[in-house]
Design a protein around this motif. Structure first.
Motif, PDB file in Angstrom:
ATOM      1  N   GLY A 200      -2.985   0.935   8.087  1.00 60.13           N
ATOM      2  CA  GLY A 200      -2.101  -0.219   7.940  1.00 60.13           C
ATOM      3  C   GLY A 200      -0.644   0.089   8.193  1.00 60.13           C
ATOM      4  O   GLY A 200       0.241  -0.505   7.550  1.00 60.13           O
ATOM      5  N   GLY A 201      -0.371   1.027   9.103  1.00 61.13           N
ATOM      6  CA  GLY A 201       1.007   1.350   9.440  1.00 61.13           C
ATOM      7  C   GLY A 201       1.690   2.335   8.510  1.00 61.13           C
ATOM      8  O   GLY A 201       2.868   2.656   8.698  1.00 61.13           O
ATOM      9  N   ARG A 202       0.971   2.844   7.509  1.00 64.84           N
ATOM     10  CA  ARG A 202       1.533   3.840   6.596  1.00 64.84           C
ATOM     11  C   ARG A 202       0.679   5.112   6.655  1.00 64.84           C
ATOM     12  O   ARG A 202      -0.510   5.054   6.985  1.00 64.84           O
ATOM     13  CB  ARG A 202       1.612   3.315   5.157  1.00 64.84           C
ATOM     14  CG  ARG A 202       2.474   2.078   5.019  1.00 64.84           C
ATOM     15  CD  ARG A 202       2.722   1.722   3.566  1.00 64.84           C
ATOM     16  NE  ARG A 202       3.581   2.671   2.898  1.00 64.84           N
ATOM     17  CZ  ARG A 202       4.914   2.625   2.910  1.00 64.84           C
ATOM     18  NH1 ARG A 202       5.551   1.684   3.582  1.00 64.84           N
ATOM     19  NH2 ARG A 202       5.624   3.518   2.237  1.00 64.84           N
ATOM     20  N   GLU A 203       1.276   6.236   6.300  1.00 71.35           N
ATOM     21  CA  GLU A 203       0.575   7.514   6.359  1.00 71.35           C
ATOM     22  C   GLU A 203       0.163   7.958   4.965  1.00 71.35           C
ATOM     23  O   GLU A 203       0.949   7.866   4.008  1.00 71.35           O
ATOM     24  CB  GLU A 203       1.461   8.580   7.000  1.00 71.35           C
ATOM     25  CG  GLU A 203       1.751   8.326   8.461  1.00 71.35           C
ATOM     26  CD  GLU A 203       2.573   9.431   9.085  1.00 71.35           C
ATOM     27  OE1 GLU A 203       3.368  10.081   8.358  1.00 71.35           O
ATOM     28  OE2 GLU A 203       2.422   9.667  10.303  1.00 71.35           O
ATOM     29  N   TYR A 204      -1.061   8.479   4.883  1.00 70.41           N
ATOM     30  CA  TYR A 204      -1.606   8.912   3.595  1.00 70.41           C
ATOM     31  C   TYR A 204      -2.123  10.344   3.693  1.00 70.41           C
ATOM     32  O   TYR A 204      -2.572  10.791   4.754  1.00 70.41           O
ATOM     33  CB  TYR A 204      -2.739   7.979   3.171  1.00 70.41           C
ATOM     34  CG  TYR A 204      -2.296   6.566   2.932  1.00 70.41           C
ATOM     35  CD1 TYR A 204      -1.810   6.165   1.702  1.00 70.41           C
ATOM     36  CD2 TYR A 204      -2.329   5.626   3.964  1.00 70.41           C
ATOM     37  CE1 TYR A 204      -1.383   4.862   1.489  1.00 70.41           C
ATOM     38  CE2 TYR A 204      -1.903   4.322   3.762  1.00 70.41           C
ATOM     39  CZ  TYR A 204      -1.432   3.948   2.525  1.00 70.41           C
ATOM     40  OH  TYR A 204      -0.998   2.661   2.316  1.00 70.41           O
ATOM     41  N   VAL A 205      -2.047  11.048   2.550  1.00 65.98           N
ATOM     42  CA  VAL A 205      -2.503  12.433   2.474  1.00 65.98           C
ATOM     43  C   VAL A 205      -3.403  12.602   1.246  1.00 65.98           C
ATOM     44  O   VAL A 205      -3.638  11.669   0.484  1.00 65.98           O
ATOM     45  CB  VAL A 205      -1.313  13.417   2.411  1.00 65.98           C
ATOM     46  CG1 VAL A 205      -0.495  13.350   3.688  1.00 65.98           C
ATOM     47  CG2 VAL A 205      -0.444  13.154   1.185  1.00 65.98           C
ATOM     48  N   ASP A 206      -3.859  13.823   1.076  1.00 66.37           N
ATOM     49  CA  ASP A 206      -4.810  14.234   0.037  1.00 66.37           C
ATOM     50  C   ASP A 206      -4.488  13.640  -1.339  1.00 66.37           C
ATOM     51  O   ASP A 206      -3.374  13.763  -1.848  1.00 66.37           O
ATOM     52  CB  ASP A 206      -4.769  15.765  -0.046  1.00 66.37           C
ATOM     53  CG  ASP A 206      -5.933  16.352  -0.809  1.00 66.37           C
ATOM     54  OD1 ASP A 206      -6.331  15.798  -1.840  1.00 66.37           O
ATOM     55  OD2 ASP A 206      -6.439  17.405  -0.374  1.00 66.37           O
ATOM     56  N   GLY A 207      -5.511  13.017  -1.960  1.00 66.87           N
ATOM     57  CA  GLY A 207      -5.335  12.469  -3.298  1.00 66.87           C
ATOM     58  C   GLY A 207      -5.044  13.514  -4.346  1.00 66.87           C
ATOM     59  O   GLY A 207      -4.512  13.211  -5.423  1.00 66.87           O
ATOM     60  N   GLY A 208      -5.372  14.803  -4.045  1.00 67.01           N
ATOM     61  CA  GLY A 208      -5.065  15.870  -4.977  1.00 67.01           C
ATOM     62  C   GLY A 208      -3.587  16.144  -5.118  1.00 67.01           C
ATOM     63  O   GLY A 208      -3.168  16.850  -6.039  1.00 67.01           O
ATOM     64  N   VAL A 209      -2.769  15.598  -4.229  1.00 65.49           N
ATOM     65  CA  VAL A 209      -1.323  15.740  -4.359  1.00 65.49           C
ATOM     66  C   VAL A 209      -0.826  15.032  -5.620  1.00 65.49           C
ATOM     67  O   VAL A 209       0.158  15.431  -6.229  1.00 65.49           O
ATOM     68  CB  VAL A 209      -0.611  15.183  -3.107  1.00 65.49           C
ATOM     69  CG1 VAL A 209       0.891  15.122  -3.292  1.00 65.49           C
ATOM     70  CG2 VAL A 209      -0.942  16.052  -1.894  1.00 65.49           C
ATOM     71  N   TRP A 210      -1.538  13.975  -6.013  1.00 63.31           N
ATOM     72  CA  TRP A 210      -1.166  13.275  -7.254  1.00 63.31           C
ATOM     73  C   TRP A 210      -1.799  13.953  -8.459  1.00 63.31           C
ATOM     74  O   TRP A 210      -1.139  14.212  -9.457  1.00 63.31           O
ATOM     75  CB  TRP A 210      -1.611  11.811  -7.191  1.00 63.31           C
ATOM     76  CG  TRP A 210      -1.186  11.022  -8.396  1.00 63.31           C
ATOM     77  CD1 TRP A 210      -1.871  10.859  -9.555  1.00 63.31           C
ATOM     78  CD2 TRP A 210       0.048  10.323  -8.556  1.00 63.31           C
ATOM     79  NE1 TRP A 210      -1.155  10.096 -10.443  1.00 63.31           N
ATOM     80  CE2 TRP A 210       0.035   9.744  -9.837  1.00 63.31           C
ATOM     81  CE3 TRP A 210       1.156  10.118  -7.726  1.00 63.31           C
ATOM     82  CZ2 TRP A 210       1.083   8.978 -10.324  1.00 63.31           C
ATOM     83  CZ3 TRP A 210       2.203   9.348  -8.209  1.00 63.31           C
ATOM     84  CH2 TRP A 210       2.164   8.790  -9.494  1.00 63.31           C
ATOM     85  N   SER A 211      -3.087  14.238  -8.359  1.00 63.51           N
ATOM     86  CA  SER A 211      -3.812  14.882  -9.459  1.00 63.51           C
ATOM     87  C   SER A 211      -5.099  15.468  -8.921  1.00 63.51           C
ATOM     88  O   SER A 211      -5.728  14.879  -8.045  1.00 63.51           O
ATOM     89  CB  SER A 211      -4.137  13.861 -10.561  1.00 63.51           C
ATOM     90  OG  SER A 211      -5.157  14.344 -11.421  1.00 63.51           O
ATOM     91  N   PRO A 212      -5.535  16.623  -9.449  1.00 65.83           N
ATOM     92  CA  PRO A 212      -6.817  17.187  -9.005  1.00 65.83           C
ATOM     93  C   PRO A 212      -8.023  16.348  -9.399  1.00 65.83           C
ATOM     94  O   PRO A 212      -9.112  16.558  -8.871  1.00 65.83           O
ATOM     95  CB  PRO A 212      -6.858  18.552  -9.714  1.00 65.83           C
ATOM     96  CG  PRO A 212      -5.451  18.846 -10.103  1.00 65.83           C
ATOM     97  CD  PRO A 212      -4.826  17.514 -10.374  1.00 65.83           C
ATOM     98  N   VAL A 213      -7.827  15.399 -10.331  1.00 67.36           N
ATOM     99  CA  VAL A 213      -8.966  14.612 -10.814  1.00 67.36           C
ATOM    100  C   VAL A 213      -8.718  13.106 -10.790  1.00 67.36           C
ATOM    101  O   VAL A 213      -9.636  12.328 -10.561  1.00 67.36           O
ATOM    102  CB  VAL A 213      -9.376  15.036 -12.247  1.00 67.36           C
ATOM    103  CG1 VAL A 213     -10.140  16.340 -12.232  1.00 67.36           C
ATOM    104  CG2 VAL A 213      -8.162  15.149 -13.162  1.00 67.36           C
ATOM    105  N   ASN A 214      -7.488  12.652 -11.088  1.00 71.71           N
ATOM    106  CA  ASN A 214      -7.164  11.221 -11.181  1.00 71.71           C
ATOM    107  C   ASN A 214      -8.045  10.519 -12.210  1.00 71.71           C
ATOM    108  O   ASN A 214      -8.452   9.366 -12.029  1.00 71.71           O
ATOM    109  CB  ASN A 214      -7.278  10.562  -9.807  1.00 71.71           C
ATOM    110  CG  ASN A 214      -6.153  10.993  -8.881  1.00 71.71           C
ATOM    111  OD1 ASN A 214      -4.984  10.696  -9.121  1.00 71.71           O
ATOM    112  ND2 ASN A 214      -6.487  11.731  -7.831  1.00 71.71           N
TER     113      ASN A 214
END
Length: 304
Positions: A200-214
């Motif tokens: 959608g026009g934005r770039e996303y990276v690994d969810g682990g950057v926020w938390s290893p588990v969320n």
């Protein structure tokens, strides 16, 4: 936090699957397969499944209705891509290959309760300052495409907006529209190893950057039973970070949900060996993880 030994005898309402690279994916798949074989539980029937990075691969496989053994090729493709990219990257990126979802290590502490605004800024700055790799996860993309999984209300996939540093849960109400394929690729796009994924026009990276588990993002109503698998909590380079995140995040939801956490036991820790992207160790990790899951499920069967 030690490995869970209390039997798991009931299907959770919500399954939370954490980050952990190639071997974290294999461990997660092995534990769930062992549990299913011993207890008869079918984790494809969970009301919600939330996956981060490696966990997103397993989550998408479950929601697609396939047996978890089908994920073996995905783990190998991801590990092969990482190994190939490591030869062309600098020392920091090679360290990331050894650590798996290494971006979580310096950034995950910002995910603790009350620090989300500062955490977004820190992540955004760190991601902007780092190198911008071009390697893409083509092998993994092919595997996820063949799953034909869809966001049907059950699946959540955690990723991070590269520009803002904010966490996004694809599949959740109000989240940006995305295919499961693109969401999984974004959640697995380890910074400094793989190119961000544009959605959608934005770039996303690994969810682990926020938390290893969320774990704090686990969907479900009051009293829901949550089972969380945390591959990197058994020790190694991300052990302390993951354990700290688990404590903080469980405190946020523990008053309204019943949470159980499974971390690698001694046998699984030995099989993983701390190099989360080492595809050569997939089989030993699967064996150790299956045995761990079997013991948890078998104990529940005997107790019943």
């Amino acid at each position: 936090m030690t490995a869970v030994t209390k039997p798991i005898s009931a299907l959770p309402d919500t399954l939370v699957l954490g980050a952990g690279g190639t071997l974290g994916e294999a461990w997660t798949r092995g534990v769930l397969s062992g549990l299913s074989a011993a207890s008869g539980l079918d984790f494809r029937d969970c009301e919600y499944v939330l996956g981060t990075s490696a966990g997103s691969i397993v989550a998408a496989t479950l929601v697609s209705g396939r047996e978890l053994e089908a994920g073996d090729r995905a783990a190998r493709e991801w590990g092969a891509d990482a190994a190939e990219s490591g030869s062309a990257l600098g020392g920091f990126a090679r360290a990331a290959v050894r650590a798996g979802s290494a971006a979580a290590a310096p950034l995950a502490p910002f995910a603790f309760a009350g620090l989300a605004p500062a955490g977004r800024l820190a992540r955004s700055a760190a991601l902007a300052a780092g190198p911008r790799p071009r390697r893409r996860l083509d092998g993994l993309a092919d595997y996820v495409s063949r799953l034909r999984a869809a966001f049907d209300g059950r699946l959540r996939i955690a990723a991070v907006d590269r520009r803002s540093g904010a966490r996004v849960l694809f599949g959740a109400p109000g989240a940006p529209s995305a295919s499961v394929r693109d969401a999984v690729l974004a959640s697995c796009a380890v910074p400094w190893l793989f190119a961000p994924v544009e959605i959608g026009g934005r770039e996303y990276v690994d969810g682990g950057v926020w938390s290893p588990v969320n774990l704090d993002a686990a969907p479900g109503g009051r009293g829901a039973h949550v089972l969380c698998l945390a591959p990197t909590a058994g020790g190694g380079p991300l052990g302390a970070v993951t354990l700290a995140a688990l404590v903080a995040e469980q405190a946020l939801i523990g008053r309204r949900m019943r949470v159980r956490v499974v971390v690698p036991d001694a046998g699984s820790v030995g099989a993983i060996g701390g190099r989360y992207m080492d595809a050569a160790r997939i089989e030993p990790v699967l064996d150790a993880a299956f045995a761990q899951g079997w013991r948890l499920g078998r104990t529940s069967t005997a107790a019943g």
